[in-house]
Design a protein around this motif. Structure first.
Motif, mmCIF file in Angstrom:
data_model
loop_
_atom_site.group_PDB
_atom_site.id
_atom_site.type_symbol
_atom_site.label_atom_id
_atom_site.label_comp_id
_atom_site.label_asym_id
_atom_site.label_seq_id
_atom_site.Cartn_x
_atom_site.Cartn_y
_atom_site.Cartn_z
ATOM 1 N N ARG A 118 -28.891 -91.481 -9.110
ATOM 2 C CA ARG A 118 -28.373 -91.673 -10.471
ATOM 3 C C ARG A 118 -27.446 -90.525 -10.853
ATOM 4 N NH1 ARG A 118 -29.797 -93.938 -15.380
ATOM 5 N NH2 ARG A 118 -30.257 -95.778 -14.120
ATOM 6 N N VAL A 119 -27.839 -89.294 -10.545
ATOM 7 C CA VAL A 119 -26.996 -88.147 -10.855
ATOM 8 C C VAL A 119 -25.708 -88.203 -10.042
ATOM 9 C CG1 VAL A 119 -26.811 -85.635 -10.734
ATOM 10 C CG2 VAL A 119 -28.932 -86.684 -11.527
ATOM 11 N N ALA A 120 -25.823 -88.557 -8.750
ATOM 12 C CA ALA A 120 -24.661 -88.536 -7.863
ATOM 13 C C ALA A 120 -23.629 -89.597 -8.215
ATOM 14 C CB ALA A 120 -25.119 -88.726 -6.419
ATOM 15 N N GLN A 121 -24.052 -90.734 -8.732
ATOM 16 C CA GLN A 121 -23.092 -91.793 -8.999
ATOM 17 C C GLN A 121 -22.197 -91.486 -10.204
ATOM 18 O OE1 GLN A 121 -25.628 -95.164 -9.698
ATOM 19 N NE2 GLN A 121 -25.759 -94.828 -11.911
ATOM 20 N N GLY A 122 -22.549 -90.473 -10.966
ATOM 21 C CA GLY A 122 -21.717 -90.069 -12.098
ATOM 22 C C GLY A 122 -22.085 -90.815 -13.358
ATOM 23 N N GLY A 123 -21.286 -90.556 -14.400
ATOM 24 C CA GLY A 123 -21.546 -91.199 -15.677
ATOM 25 C C GLY A 123 -22.511 -90.445 -16.561
ATOM 26 N N THR A 124 -23.081 -89.358 -16.030
ATOM 27 C CA THR A 124 -23.997 -88.539 -16.820
ATOM 28 C C THR A 124 -23.222 -87.447 -17.533
ATOM 29 O OG1 THR A 124 -25.773 -88.943 -15.243
ATOM 30 C CG2 THR A 124 -26.040 -87.070 -16.713
ATOM 31 N N ASP A 125 -23.575 -87.167 -18.776
ATOM 32 C CA ASP A 125 -22.924 -86.106 -19.537
ATOM 33 C C ASP A 125 -23.086 -84.788 -18.787
ATOM 34 O OD1 ASP A 125 -22.333 -84.014 -21.323
ATOM 35 O OD2 ASP A 125 -22.819 -85.259 -23.052
ATOM 36 N N GLY A 126 -21.949 -84.208 -18.367
ATOM 37 C CA GLY A 126 -21.998 -82.968 -17.591
ATOM 38 C C GLY A 126 -22.674 -81.843 -18.342
ATOM 39 N N SER A 127 -22.408 -81.743 -19.637
ATOM 40 C CA SER A 127 -23.028 -80.667 -20.417
ATOM 41 C C SER A 127 -24.533 -80.828 -20.451
ATOM 42 C CB SER A 127 -22.473 -80.659 -21.848
ATOM 43 O OG SER A 127 -21.113 -80.311 -21.857
ATOM 44 N N ALA A 128 -25.023 -82.060 -20.630
ATOM 45 C CA ALA A 128 -26.469 -82.299 -20.650
ATOM 46 C C ALA A 128 -27.083 -81.983 -19.297
ATOM 47 C CB ALA A 128 -26.742 -83.756 -21.031
ATOM 48 N N LEU A 129 -26.364 -82.327 -18.230
ATOM 49 C CA LEU A 129 -26.878 -82.066 -16.892
ATOM 50 C C LEU A 129 -26.954 -80.567 -16.624
ATOM 51 C CD1 LEU A 129 -27.776 -83.531 -14.322
ATOM 52 C CD2 LEU A 129 -25.408 -83.387 -13.515
ATOM 53 N N VAL A 130 -25.875 -79.855 -16.968
ATOM 54 C CA VAL A 130 -25.857 -78.413 -16.761
ATOM 55 C C VAL A 130 -26.936 -77.740 -17.607
ATOM 56 C CG1 VAL A 130 -24.495 -76.315 -17.121
ATOM 57 C CG2 VAL A 130 -23.444 -78.318 -16.063
ATOM 58 N N SER A 131 -27.113 -78.202 -18.841
ATOM 59 C CA SER A 131 -28.134 -77.617 -19.713
ATOM 60 C C SER A 131 -29.531 -77.829 -19.142
ATOM 61 C CB SER A 131 -28.044 -78.229 -21.108
ATOM 62 O OG SER A 131 -26.813 -77.913 -21.724
ATOM 63 N N ALA A 132 -29.781 -79.024 -18.580
ATOM 64 C CA ALA A 132 -31.090 -79.308 -18.004
ATOM 65 C C ALA A 132 -31.367 -78.403 -16.814
ATOM 66 C CB ALA A 132 -31.167 -80.773 -17.577
ATOM 67 N N LEU A 133 -30.373 -78.226 -15.961
ATOM 68 C CA LEU A 133 -30.553 -77.371 -14.790
ATOM 69 C C LEU A 133 -30.730 -75.906 -15.207
ATOM 70 C CD1 LEU A 133 -27.919 -78.961 -12.384
ATOM 71 C CD2 LEU A 133 -30.401 -79.155 -12.251
#
Length: 621
Positions: A395-410
C-alpha cells in the motif's frame, strides 16, 4: 657724628608677604575637558541607543522565527519564505547595530565590555543562523517537500534530495558553528538580563539541533541508502514486543528489501524460525555481552537482540541471513506492529489476504494478541504476520499516501525507538551513530549518567502483551569525595487476567513448558550504569536482590530476573557510583514496550521515565 647702627649692621626687616596668586585655567584645557565629557556621554548614549535598537530587532524577530517552523509543517512555503525574509532582515539589523568599530572598541572597558561582547555575539549568531541556515533550508523545502518524496509506483524521486545535499550540508555546518560561537560567551561576567538572554538563546539552539541534524543527516544518507549509487539490500526485521527483547521484541520474521535508484521492492520474506540455529556463533561476539546474555546472541536469530547494542545485534543478524541465503546485506531496519499502526494512520485500512482488515486501531491487538486465538499453529501465525506486513508495504509502495503523514509516522516511530537502523557501510554508520536511530548503548557525560533499562522475556511465550513497565531514576552526592550515586527504580506489573492460565492459549502462556506457571510472566531485566561507573547495590523491598553483574564496553551492568503472577507488581532498585561524573544528572534509555493493558500504544510517545529523590541514608557509601 652719627649715632646708632649703620645700615649694614641693622637687622633685616621682614618683608610683607605677597597676596596669594590665583591659578587660572587655560581656556583651551577647559574646552578639551568639556569636549571629552561630551564625547564620552555621546558614546555611552550612542552605544545605549544601538543596544536598545538591537534588542528591539531581536525581539521583533521572534514571531518570524516561530512562524517558519509552523509554515513548513503546514506546507505553506510562501509564508515560510516571507517569515524567513523578515527574520533575516531583523537579525541583520541587530548584528549591524552591535558590530560597528565603536561598539567593538567599547568592549575593552571593564564590566561594561563583557556585556557588550555578549550582546554582539548573540546578535551575530542569530544573523548567521537566519542567513546561512534558515534561508537555505527554506529554499530547499520549496523543492524537496516531503509530499514530493513519497513513493509513487514503488519509486522515490531522488533528484530533489541529491540537489539539496550540498545546500543542507553547508546549513548544518553553519548552524553548529554559530552554536559553538555562542558557547564561548562567559555569562558569569554579564549582568542578569544579558546572561539570561544568552542562556535562552542557547536553549533555542539546543531545541533546534535535533531538527537541523535530522534534515542534514537525511540529506547525507538517503540518496545513497536508497540506491542512488547502485542497488542496496536491507533486512527489514519485524520485532514482536509480546515476547520482549532488549531492542524491542523477538525477531519473528525477516524481509529482504531492495532499493535501486529510488525504486523500492520486496524481494523475499522468511520466518525467523527458518534461519539457523547454529552450534557456534556466526560472528565474533565480545566477552561482555556473551557473559551477560550467553551464546544465544550468536546462534539464534530470535536472540541476537538479547543485547541492547543494536549495531552488534544487527550485524549478527545480517551474517545469519547471508550464511543462510547468500548475497549481501547493506543494512538492517527494525519495525513492530506499533509502527504498522502508525503507517496505517497514513495509508488508511488495508485488507489482508486472510480476509481481515488491518486498521490503525486494531493492528496491535490483532497482531500481538488475537492472532494467537485464531491461529494456534505457529506456521499460520508467521504466515499472517508476513501477509500483514506485505500488505502494508504494498500500500505504501503503490503511492497515493500523503507524504507528510507518512514522514510524520516514521519520525514518530523513530522517536520512540521502534525504528532502528544499522548500515554495513562505515561512513553511513558513523553518521547514524550520532542519532537515536542507531540504538547504541547509553552515553554519559561529565555531569550526566547515561543509563539503560532493557527487558528480555524469560517466559518463553507471548505474555509481555500484558506486562506493564515503569522506570524512574535520580541522582545525589552522598559521599565525601563528591562522587555521585545514581539510582534506577524498575517496576514491573503483570496485568494479565486472573484466569489467564485457563483462558489464554498455551502458545501465549507457555503452558508451563519452561517451568513458569501459566499466566505468570518472567522477565530478565538488564540495567546499564554510567560509563566507567561501579555497581553499588541491587535491592527489592529493602532486601538484597540476587543478580548477575558484569561490564559491557566500560559500563557496569546488572541482570536480574523478576517473576510475576497475574496482578502482581515488584520494584527493584539499582544503585551505581559515578566515577567519571561530577553532577547528578541522569539520562535513561529503555526498551519500547506495550502499555500492559492491551490498548494500542501511541507511536512517538517515548517510554516515560519518572524522577526519584535519592535518600543518602539508604546509599552504600
Amino acid at each position: 657724628m652719627a649715632i646708632g647702627l649703620s645700615q649694614e649692621e641693622a637687622p633685616p626687616v621682614a618683608a610683607e608677604p605677597d597676596p596669594p596668586m590665583r591659578r587660572r585655567r587655560h581656556p583651551l584645557a577647559t574646552g578639551i575637558a568639556v569636549a571629552l565629557v561630551l564625547v564620552v556621554a555621546g558614546l555611552v548614549g550612542w552605544i545605549a541607543l544601538r543596544g536598545y535598537l538591537a534588542r528591539q530587532e531581536l525581539y521583533a524577530a521572534l514571531p518570524a522565527a516561530h512562524g517558519i517552523q509552523s509554515a513548513i509543517v503546514s506546507g505553506d512555503l510562501g509564508s515560510a519564505r516571507s517569515s524567513a525574509d523578515e527574520l533575516q532582515k531583523r537579525a541583520a539589523s541587530a548584528a549591524s547595530l552591535t558590530g560597528d568599530p565603536i561598539w567593538r572598541a567599547a568592549e575593552i572597558v571593564p564590566w561594561v565590555g563583557p556585556n557588550l561582547a555578549a550582546v554582539r555575539t548573540a546578535a551575530a549568531a542569530t544573523e548567521q543562523v537566519s542567513s546561512r541556515v534558515i534561508q537555505p533550508l527554506v529554499r530547499v523545502a520549496a523543492t524537496a517537500d516531503p509530499r514530493t518524496l513519497a513513493l509513487k509506483d514503488g519509486r522515490v524521486d531522488l533528484a530533489p534530495l541529491v540537489a539539496a545535499q550540498p545546500v543542507v550540508a553547508r546549513a548544518q555546518a553553519a548552524f553548529h558553528a554559530a552554536a559553538k560561537t555562542l558557547d564561548t560567551v562567559d555569562t558569569s561576567a554579564t549582568i542578569h538580563p544579558v546572561g539570561s538572554a544568552v542562556d535562552r538563546l542557547r536553549e533555542l539552539f539546543a531545541e533546534a539541533t535535533p531538527a537541523v541534524d535530522a534534515v542534514g543527516n537525511s540529506a547525507r544518507l538517503l540518496p545513497a541508502m536508497l540506491g542512488a549509487d547502485g542497488a542496496r539490500n536491507y533486512l527489514l526485521v519485524a520485532q514482536n514486543p509480546a515476547e520482549l527483547r532488549a531492542t524491542g521484541g523477538l525477531i519473528g520474521s525477516v524481509a529482504l528489501i531492495r532499493a535501486d535508484h529510488g525504486a523500492i521492492s520486496l524481494v523475499a520474506q522468511q520466518a525467523g524460525t527458518s534461519i539457523g540455529p547454529w552450534t557456534e556463533p556466526v560472528a565474533a561476539i565480545p566477552d561482555g555481552p556473551t557473559g551477560l546474555f550467553g551464546q544465544l546472541i550468536g546462534t539464534f536469530i530470535q536472540d541476537v537482540n538479547l543485547t541492547p547494542d543494536f549495531p552488534l545485534a544487527a550485524s549478527t543478524a545480517s551474517r545469519m541471513w547471508t550464511s543462510t541465503n547468500g548475497g549481501t546485506v547493506d543494512g538492517v531496519i527494525t519495525m513492530d506492529p506499533v509502527v504498522l499502526a502508525a503507517l496505517l494512520r497514513a495509508t488508511g485500512p488495508v485488507a489482508v489476504p486472510s480476509g481481515e482488515t488491518l486498521t490503525s486501531d486494531n493492528a496491535v491487538s490483532l497482531l500481538l494478541s488475537e492472532v494467537y486465538r485464531r491461529y494456534p499453529d505457529p506456521a499460520q501465525q508467521d504466515a499472517f504476520f508476513a501477509a500483514a506486513a506485505a500488505a502494508v508495504f504494498q500500500r505504501v509502495a503503490q503511492g497515493g499516501t500523503d507524504g507528510s503523514a507518512l514522514v510524520s509516522a516514521l519520525a514518530a516511530a523513530a522517536s520512540s525507538r521502534r525504528i532502528l537502523i544499522w548500515s554495513a557501510h562505515p561512513a553511513e554508520q558513523s553518521i547514524l551513530a550520532t542519532t537515536s536511530l542507531a540504538g547504541e548503548l547509553p552515553v554519559s557525560t561529565g555531569t550526566t549518567a547515561g543509563v539503560g533499562v532493557y527487558f528480555n522475556d524469560s517466559t518463553g511465550a507471548k505474555m509481555d502483551y500484558y506486562l506493564d513497565t515503569s522506570v524512574a531514576a535520580g541522582g545525589a552526592i552522598c559521599r565525601a569525595d563528591g562522587r555521585p550515586t545514581t539510582r534506577v527504580a524498575v517496576t514491573l506489573t503483570n496485568r494479565a487476567p486472573a484466569d489467564a492460565a485457563t483462558t489464554l492459549p498455551d502458545y501465549v502462556t507457555g503452558g508451563g513448558r519452561f517451568g513458569i506457571p501459566p499466566g505468570s510472566i518472567q522477565t530478565r531485566v538488564a540495567v546499564y550504569g554510567p560509563s566507567g561507573g561501579l555497581l553499588a547495590a541491587i535491592t527489592s523491598g529493602g532486601e538484597t536482590k540476587s543478580a548477575i553483574s558484569g561490564t559491557d564496553r566500560g559500563r557496569p551492568v546488572s541482570v536480574f530476573t523478576v517473576t510475576l503472577a497475574p496482578g502482581e507488581q515488584r520494584t527493584v532498585d539499582v544503585d551505581f557510583l559515578g566515577m567519571e561524573q561530577t553532577g547528578t544528572g541522569v539520562s535513561v534509555t529503555t526498551t519500547p514496550t506495550l502499555p500492559g493493558t492491551g490498548a494500542t500504544p501511541d507511536v512517538g510517545a517515548e517510554s516515560a521515565v519518572g524522577s526519584i529523590a535519592v535518600d543518602c541514608a539508604s546509599v552504600v557509601k
